[in-house]
Design an enzyme around this catalytic site. Structure first.
Site, mmCIF file in Angstrom:
data_model
loop_
_atom_site.group_PDB
_atom_site.id
_atom_site.type_symbol
_atom_site.label_atom_id
_atom_site.label_comp_id
_atom_site.label_asym_id
_atom_site.label_seq_id
_atom_site.Cartn_x
_atom_site.Cartn_y
_atom_site.Cartn_z
ATOM 1 N N GLY A 1 67.756 69.122 36.739
ATOM 2 C CA GLY A 1 67.499 67.815 36.879
ATOM 3 C C GLY A 1 67.931 66.632 35.882
ATOM 4 N N GLY B 1 72.515 71.490 37.644
ATOM 5 C CA GLY B 1 73.489 71.345 38.594
ATOM 6 C C GLY B 1 74.480 70.115 38.142
ATOM 7 N N ARG B 2 73.786 69.121 38.561
ATOM 8 C CA ARG B 2 74.444 67.638 38.051
ATOM 9 C C ARG B 2 75.222 67.576 36.869
ATOM 10 N NH1 ARG B 2 72.494 63.158 40.845
ATOM 11 N NH2 ARG B 2 70.631 64.671 41.235
ATOM 12 N N ARG C 1 75.599 59.650 48.324
ATOM 13 C CA ARG C 1 74.580 59.126 47.420
ATOM 14 C C ARG C 1 74.340 57.566 47.435
ATOM 15 N NH1 ARG C 1 74.621 59.850 42.586
ATOM 16 N NH2 ARG C 1 72.594 60.439 42.339
ATOM 17 N N TYR D 1 70.434 57.186 48.322
ATOM 18 C CA TYR D 1 69.518 56.975 47.051
ATOM 19 C C TYR D 1 69.890 55.837 46.369
ATOM 20 C CZ TYR D 1 69.686 62.216 47.054
ATOM 21 O OH TYR D 1 69.733 63.498 47.529
ATOM 22 N N CYS E 1 80.969 53.082 60.313
ATOM 23 C CA CYS E 1 80.578 52.120 61.239
ATOM 24 C C CYS E 1 78.902 51.918 60.641
ATOM 25 C CB CYS E 1 80.496 52.282 62.546
ATOM 26 S SG CYS E 1 82.291 52.429 62.879
ATOM 27 N N TYR F 1 76.864 66.730 44.515
ATOM 28 C CA TYR F 1 76.135 66.263 45.703
ATOM 29 C C TYR F 1 77.129 65.319 46.507
ATOM 30 C CZ TYR F 1 72.284 68.282 43.303
ATOM 31 O OH TYR F 1 71.785 68.956 42.327
HETATM 32 C C1 LIG Z 1 64.948 73.673 42.529
HETATM 33 C C2 LIG Z 1 65.969 73.106 42.149
HETATM 34 N N1 LIG Z 1 66.535 73.298 40.747
HETATM 35 C C3 LIG Z 1 67.595 72.670 40.253
HETATM 36 C C4 LIG Z 1 68.239 71.607 41.038
HETATM 37 C C5 LIG Z 1 69.203 71.051 40.352
HETATM 38 O O1 LIG Z 1 69.116 69.606 39.922
HETATM 39 P P1 LIG Z 1 70.175 69.049 39.232
HETATM 40 O O2 LIG Z 1 71.429 69.039 39.886
HETATM 41 O O3 LIG Z 1 69.896 67.292 39.092
HETATM 42 O O4 LIG Z 1 70.092 69.488 37.773
HETATM 43 C C6 LIG Z 1 67.471 71.085 42.173
HETATM 44 C C7 LIG Z 1 68.168 69.807 42.797
HETATM 45 O O5 LIG Z 1 67.459 69.296 43.788
HETATM 46 C C8 LIG Z 1 66.333 71.953 42.533
HETATM 47 O O6 LIG Z 1 65.631 71.416 43.781
#
Ligand SMILES: Cc1ncc(COP(=O)(O)O)c(C=O)c1O
Length: 477
Positions: free
Chosen positions: A270, A314-315, A371, A375, A402, A432
């Site tokens: 996150g 991830g992000r 996104r 969001y 559309c 994402y």
């Molecule tokens: C359980 C869990 N771990 C890791 C992540 C990765 O989050 P981020 O891409 O914001 O770092 C998520 C994202 O939804 C998640 O649900």
């Protein structure tokens, strides 16, 4: 130049609407001598000539260096407090076999969230012991596949899964390491976090029930309990929410130590990134330092050893690496009046009777980046095929779908002479974007192209109309 009254308060008129702010653009993005965008030595026009638009362009060295930096920072900081860190790349952000190789070569493990993501990581040849499997509703075949492949950790998300994973492990004669996902009641987003007794969501086990659930896990001889897991949200800029979640988990972690080993604590992912210059994410070294201090202080207060920390970004690994290139089709100057108050929502000023918003429509949209629609996420944009000295104009980049909510960039300034045929670059689309892409309006998903050292190569092929039609079972009846 004065700002357009329709511009959101956070958006300043740039001195130069050709600039590529380093916080938002990938490491190897710059203007070439002719003024166009170049990424890792490949010009935007060369990429578009070869691959068309829309196209996701991944700066491979950027992604690798972010993966490496996160691992190095957490390794260093957790060594400082007498422990170690395991960094999982959250594959849900964007996974392909190439990306799986990049991140594992940089020392990360991979967290998968479905059988499909697991299949990609296994196809990439990733050592299964470096994989994790998540999911609030893993199917029996998904569990079976993960266990038989020998994944290093399965995150148990409900009581019913204990028996399901244990049965699969017995069937395959394995002892399966598992974590338990806790619903800590903490939810964080950007600068704020909300802490309640229980969070109203589908993931995890309430904190109050967790000790009993861990006892059930420990009663299964085919399972080995690794520790607790918590993920508190996305696009987080402050460490307070993590501190609150760690604080809540620590008491339980200490209690569980009385019944057996609890080697690890997973605090999820996150970590926020900059989509616009208004976003100011924490430097990764600073974030790792704060994490180490939070965990070390928590352990010291309870008189327990500092656990191995696991994280799942991830992000922050893949997001900033990627720029989506689009071609401009239609441009409309839309006169917005106060009779349309929703148009002025969040705007810096509401005292104008009318103002012009330039709608610049491109050849993609919510099918390659959901996104902004999902969001209300903000992005930024630049003209990629040329530099311009024209005065900046407030633009909204719209897609071709559309849906009036089909917006790529809600607000930014571009040189006012932006015209049909221009190539636009939208940075920070690596997380994402492709992963949540769809075929809405029968648009084919764009290719993903990696650029490094002056060379470009496809890492995920774009779809064709034939691909889409080939799934239509009615065609050959
Ligand atoms: C359980 C869990 N771990 C890791 C992540 C990765 O989050 P981020 O891409 O914001 O770092 C998520 C994202 O939804 C998640 O649900």
């Amino acid at each position: 130049m004065s700002s357009n009254p329709l511009a959101p308060a956070w958006l300043a008129v740039p001195d130069d609407a050709n600039d590529l702010p380093a916080a938002v653009w990938s490491l190897n993005a710059s203007r070439t001598a002719s003024g166009e965008l170049g990424i890792a030595g490949v010009s935007a026009s060369a990429i578009v000539a070869e691959f068309g638009t829309p196209v996701y362009v991944v700066d491979e060295a950027d992604a690798r260096s972010r993966a490496r930096r996160i691992r190095e920072s957490f390794d260093r900081e957790f060594a400082r407090v007498g422990s170690s860190a395991k960094v999982y790349y959250a594959g849900k952000a964007f996974l392909s076999t190439e990306v799986a190789r990049w991140v594992t070569e940089e020392g990360l493990n991979i967290d998968t969230a479905s059988g499909g993501e697991l299949a990609v990581a296994l196809a990439a040849g990733v050592d299964p012991s470096r994989l994790g499997l998540h999911g609030n509703n893993k199917s029996l075949p998904e569990i079976d596949r993960a266990v038989s492949a020998g994944v290093g950790a399965i995150v148990i998300d409900s009581v019913v899964e204990i028996e399901r994973v244990a049965a699969a492990a017995s069937r395959h004669g394995r002892t399966q390491p598992v974590r338990l996902r806790i619903n800590s009641g903490v939810h964080a987003s950007t600068h704020e976090y909300l802490a309640t007794a229980r969070e109203d969501q589908k993931f995890g086990i309430p904190l109050a029930d967790a000790a009993a659930v861990v006892a059930l896990i420990r009663a299964e001889p085919s399972l080995r309990f690794l520790g607790l897991h918590s993920h508190i949200g996305s696009q987080i800029f402050e460490s307070d929410g993590f501190a609150e979640a760690a604080h809540r988990l620590f008491a339980l972690h200490a209690e569980l130590l009385e019944g057996g080993p609890v080697p690890e604590l997973n605090l999820g992912g996150g970590f926020g990134i900059a989509y616009t210059t208004a976003d100011e994410p924490l430097d990764i070294d600073e974030l790792a330092r704060r994490f180490a201090d939070i965990v070390a202080d928590g352990a010291a207060q309870l008189g327990i050893p500092v656990p191995i920390i696991a994280i799942e970004p991830g992000r922050s690994v893949i997001g900033p690496s990627t720029t989506t290139l689009y071609t401009v089709g239609t441009i409309k100057d839309v006169l917005v009046s106060q009779s349309a108050p929703e148009a002025l929502e969040g705007a810096a000023s509401s005292d104008s009777a009318t103002a012009v918003r330039k709608y610049v429509s491109v050849d993609g949209g919510m099918s390659d980046n959901i996104r902004p629609a999902l969001y209300a996420a903000n992005y930024s944009v630049r003209i990629a095929n040329r530099a311009s000295t024209a005065d900046p104009a407030l633009v909204r980049i719209a897609g071709k779908h559309c849906e009036s909510g089909d917006i790529v960039v809600h607000a930014d300034y571009l040189p006012g002479d932006v015209q049909p045929g221009d190539i636009l670059g939208v940075p920070a689309t690596g997380a994402y974007g492709w992963a949540m892409a769809s075929n809405y309006n029968y648009l084919a998903r764009p290719p993903v192209v990696a650029v490094i050292d002056g060379a470009a190569r496809v890492i995920v092929r774009g779809e064709t109309e034939e691909d889409l039609l080939s799934r239509d079972a009615g065609l050959n009846r």
